[in-house]
Scaffold this motif. Structure first.
Motif, short mmCIF file in Angstrom:
data_model
loop_
_atom_site.label_atom_id
_atom_site.label_comp_id
_atom_site.label_asym_id
_atom_site.label_seq_id
_atom_site.Cartn_x
_atom_site.Cartn_y
_atom_site.Cartn_z
N GLY A 6 1.35 8.34 -7.77
CA GLY A 6 0.83 9.19 -8.83
C GLY A 6 1.77 10.30 -9.26
N TRP A 7 2.96 10.40 -8.61
CA TRP A 7 3.89 11.47 -8.96
C TRP A 7 5.30 10.99 -8.61
N ASP A 8 6.26 11.91 -8.68
CA ASP A 8 7.66 11.56 -8.42
C ASP A 8 7.81 10.89 -7.06
N VAL A 9 8.59 9.80 -7.03
CA VAL A 9 8.91 9.13 -5.76
C VAL A 9 10.22 9.74 -5.26
N LYS A 10 10.15 10.36 -4.09
CA LYS A 10 11.28 11.13 -3.58
C LYS A 10 12.19 10.34 -2.65
N CYS A 11 11.72 9.26 -2.06
CA CYS A 11 12.55 8.53 -1.10
C CYS A 11 12.04 7.10 -0.99
N VAL A 12 12.94 6.21 -0.65
CA VAL A 12 12.61 4.80 -0.44
C VAL A 12 13.55 4.24 0.61
N GLN A 13 13.02 3.37 1.46
CA GLN A 13 13.83 2.74 2.51
C GLN A 13 13.40 1.29 2.67
N VAL A 18 9.29 0.87 2.23
CA VAL A 18 8.44 2.05 2.40
C VAL A 18 8.95 3.13 1.44
N SER A 19 8.01 3.83 0.82
CA SER A 19 8.36 4.88 -0.14
C SER A 19 7.49 6.09 0.10
N GLY A 20 8.04 7.27 -0.20
CA GLY A 20 7.31 8.53 -0.08
C GLY A 20 7.36 9.28 -1.39
N SER A 21 6.28 9.93 -1.72
CA SER A 21 6.16 10.52 -3.05
C SER A 21 5.67 11.95 -2.98
N LYS A 22 5.71 12.58 -4.15
CA LYS A 22 5.20 13.93 -4.30
C LYS A 22 3.68 13.98 -4.29
N ASP A 23 3.04 12.81 -4.35
CA ASP A 23 1.57 12.75 -4.26
C ASP A 23 1.08 12.72 -2.82
N ASN A 24 1.97 13.04 -1.87
CA ASN A 24 1.66 13.16 -0.43
C ASN A 24 1.39 11.81 0.24
N GLN A 25 1.70 10.72 -0.41
CA GLN A 25 1.38 9.40 0.13
C GLN A 25 2.64 8.65 0.54
N ILE A 26 2.48 7.84 1.59
CA ILE A 26 3.51 6.90 2.03
C ILE A 26 2.97 5.50 1.79
N LYS A 27 3.70 4.70 1.01
CA LYS A 27 3.24 3.36 0.67
C LYS A 27 4.21 2.32 1.21
N PHE A 28 3.64 1.21 1.69
CA PHE A 28 4.40 0.06 2.13
C PHE A 28 4.22 -1.05 1.09
N TRP A 29 5.35 -1.65 0.67
CA TRP A 29 5.35 -2.61 -0.41
C TRP A 29 5.89 -3.95 0.07
N ASP A 30 5.35 -5.02 -0.55
CA ASP A 30 5.91 -6.35 -0.40
C ASP A 30 6.86 -6.58 -1.56
N PRO A 31 8.18 -6.66 -1.32
CA PRO A 31 9.11 -6.80 -2.45
C PRO A 31 9.01 -8.13 -3.18
N ARG A 32 8.41 -9.13 -2.57
CA ARG A 32 8.29 -10.44 -3.22
C ARG A 32 7.22 -10.42 -4.31
N THR A 33 6.06 -9.84 -3.97
CA THR A 33 4.95 -9.83 -4.92
C THR A 33 4.82 -8.51 -5.66
N GLY A 34 5.45 -7.44 -5.13
CA GLY A 34 5.34 -6.13 -5.76
C GLY A 34 4.01 -5.44 -5.54
N THR A 35 3.28 -5.85 -4.52
CA THR A 35 1.97 -5.26 -4.23
C THR A 35 2.07 -4.26 -3.08
N VAL A 36 1.09 -3.36 -3.04
CA VAL A 36 1.01 -2.36 -1.97
C VAL A 36 0.32 -2.98 -0.76
#
Length: 632
Positions: free
Chosen positions: A263-270, A279-297
């Motif tokens: 929901g806001w700026d994404v500050k880091c990705v690994q 895994v990505s971290g954002s200014k919306d205080n959330q850490i999300k894990f993604w599947d790069p094949r399907t692009g889903t959370v």
């Protein structure tokens, strides 16, 4: 009554092993020569006279006489050789050499990998050196080159600086970007380098710093804050301030998928070191894990209460550490997708985090300038009793039996703290691939190096809470005298032409601004149209600059033009970034634009004191690609 004489202790050794007194006196050897103690070598009159003349010339030129001091060096070759020898001579495969807390044991200090069960041998708390560019500006990101011989830093001026990994002195500098460098990353193979800046430009470089390509990698020219490569180096992920994570094909330089959900700026990705997981971290205080094949959370973590500023996978890929502006570092176990540890010890927001390559040690840097070491192999500091709400609180959890209640997340206390490691935000941390050195980059314009404590060190800062390192002198390389050292291609110290004399036409490995691989680096000078802002970088402000900002060997920059002698060394002018990407009609104001008003300086670069810095907006002039200066 007289005391009885003490009886000698019985000798348990055989008689033939006891020393026997010689009956023949001439067998006893007595020295007849060289009885005096060692004397210093005789002074060379000719050499002493040359030194006196050199000092006299320096006084005539109005220069102060500087003491020549040996450069501090941290060399890992001796320890590796000794470890290899001990592995061949050890009595059994499980034998490990134990350290003794005395100075003679320094030669037995082995690499961290030699102590697999002792994580305390990898705490890099001893200050070694401070490296600072001549033109001071905040350092945003730092990393070791894949072979571990050099350190590469990216600053708010858009420059790459290479520092030697043994003696920590300056090697070369390159104008890589027109705006602040926000992130950079080597491929796992070490064959290429990718970097991104505050305006969303992504660039590829070869290890010799030859620029291969560049393109716009974000919407509305938003900053790209993170780059991370996949395990096979075929793709890489970027995190940008347009609240998206993009997956790019490295070979084709095209976007394959856009991951939206923050929901806001994404500050880091690994990217996971071995798996298809991002895994990505954002200014919306959330850490999300993604599947790069399907692009889903796959999963979202909500434990942090403020912006996530940095993420780092552990070397084995089972744990991920996050640094946040809520003053905590949290470690998550992806095997159970649960919070593994909460690390509390920073007094302000946490800006960076890094794992040790060998031991379960985590290092974090804060905005107060502190660097804290966390040992995750130690016992948990909090009690393991389950959490049961008090009876006064009306909750269904209070009726649960003790064996069903969830225990609290363990809290780990700092293992070692360097409370005054830097004077401002510690933006980046990186361990040497062997784990014996730590390098930190800060908003206070310095890059500092830290090593392990040596056995028997009397001035150790391990338990003293950290001792403030000595301040670096303006324009000096960490307070050490570099002017007495000769640089290849520039002649010896004290030459009339300075660092860039007219008689020196050769760079390191090339001629006329071209390196050994044939990569053009421009004219090798600081052009007056760069328009540096004095308040931002301490440099000159373009045409009409003061005489104080003249560079040795170049002269006054106020009258600098294309007819200058140094400009003739170009291999041809390269187009500016705007012309190369958007065409020649792109205006400078449209390119830079106005910075959006964001939070405080801790929000990484939305004002002049933050991580992004003021950039070069005040200059108003366009840049040249790859302008490589002789010596900052």
């Amino acid at each position: 009554m007289p005391e009885a004489e003490p009886q000698p202790l019985p000798v348990l050794l055989p008689t033939r092993t006891l020393p026997q007194k010689h009956s023949i006196p001439h067998i006893e050897w007595t020295p007849k020569r060289y009885k005096d103690p060692p004397q210093p070598p005789p002074t060379d009159d000719a050499r002493a006279q040359e030194q006196e003349l050199a000092y006299a010339r320096q006084f005539m030129d109005g220069k102060l006489v500087k003491k020549t001091r040996p450069r501090r060096t941290v060399d890992f070759n001796g320890g590796l050789g000794r470890w290899n020898m001990l592995r061949k001579l050890r009595p059994n495969p499980l034998y490990t050499h134990q350290m003794r807390p005395c100075p003679p044991s320094i030669i037995n200090l082995l690499p961290p990998k030699a102590y697999p069960e002792n994580a305390s041998t990898s705490l890099c708390t001893k200050f070694v050196h401070t490296s600072t560019n001549k033109i001071r500006c905040p350092v945003n990101v730092v990393t070791w080159t894949p072979e571990g011989r050099r350190i590469l830093t990216g600053s708010t001026s858009g420059e790459f600086t290479l520092w030697n990994g043994l003696t920590f002195n300056f090697e070369t500098i390159l104008q890589a970007h027109d705006t602040a460098v926000c992130t950079l990353s080597f491929t796992h193979s070490g064959a290429y380098l990718a970097s991104a800046d505050k305006t969303g430009i992504i660039k590829y470089f070869e290890p010799n710093m030859n620029n291969l390509t560049a393109w716009q990698g974000s919407n509305s020219r938003e900053a790209i804050r993170g780059i991370s490569f996949s395990p096979d180096d075929r793709r890489f992920a970027t995190a940008s301030d347009d609240s998206s994570v993009r997956i790019w094909s490295f070979q084709e330089s095209r976007v394959e998928s856009v991951l939206t959900g923050h929901g806001w700026d994404v500050k880091c990705v690994q990217w996971h070191p071995t798996k298809g997981l991002i895994v990505s971290g954002s200014k919306d205080n959330q850490i999300k894990f993604w599947d790069p094949r399907t692009g889903t959370v796959l999963s979202t973590l909500h434990q942090h209460k403020n912006t996530i500023q940095a993420l780092a996978w552990s070397p084995n890929g089972n744990l991920v550490a996050s640094a946040s502006r809520d003053q905590t570092v949290r470690v998550f176990d992806i095997r159970a997708m649960k919070e593994y540890r909460v690390l509390k010890g920073h007094k302000k927001e946490v800006c960076s985090v890094a794992w040790h390559p060998v031991h379960p040690i985590l290092v974090s840097g804060g905005s107060e300038g502190s660097i804290i070491h966390w040992d995750l192999s130690s016992e948990e500091s909090s009690s393991a009793t389950p959490f049961i709400p008090p009876s006064s609180v009306k909750s269904k959890l209070s009726d649960l039996p003790a064996h069903l209640a969830l225990p609290p997340t363990p809290t780990t206390l700092p293992r070692a703290t360097l409370s005054e490691a830097h004077d401002s935000n510690v933006w980046s941390l990186a361990f040497h691939p062997l784990g014996h050195l730590l390098v930190s980059a800060s908003n206070d314009h310095t890059t500092r190096f830290w090593s392990r404590e040596r056995p028997g060190d009397s001035d150790a800062v391990f338990s003293a809470g950290g001792e403030k390192p000595p301040a670096a002198v303006d324009g000096a390389d960490g307070g050490w005298d570099d002017e007495d050292m000769a640089v290849p291609g520039f002649g010896g110290a004290g030459t009339a032409g300075g660092w860039y004399g007219k008689e020196d036409e050769v760079y390191e490995g090339g001629v006329n601004g071209t390196n050994g691989a044939g990569a053009s680096y421009g004219n090798g000078s600081s052009h007056g149209q760069n328009g540096y802002d004095i308040s931002d970088r301490g440099g000159f402000s373009g045409p009409g600059a003061d005489d104080d900002f003249s560079i040795p060997g170049i002269g006054d920059l106020s009258g600098f033009s294309s007819a200058n002698t140094n400009s003739a060394r170009m291999n041809g002018p390269l187009p500016s970034q705007e012309e190369a990407i958007y065409g020649p009609d792109s205006s400078t104001n449209e390119w830079y634009g106005g910075d959006r008003e964001r939070g405080s300086a801790g929000d990484r670069g939305y004002d002049s004191s933050g991580r992004g810095g003021g950039g070069r907006d005040g200059g108003g002039g366009r840049q040249r690609w790859g302008g490589r200066r002789a010596r900052y």
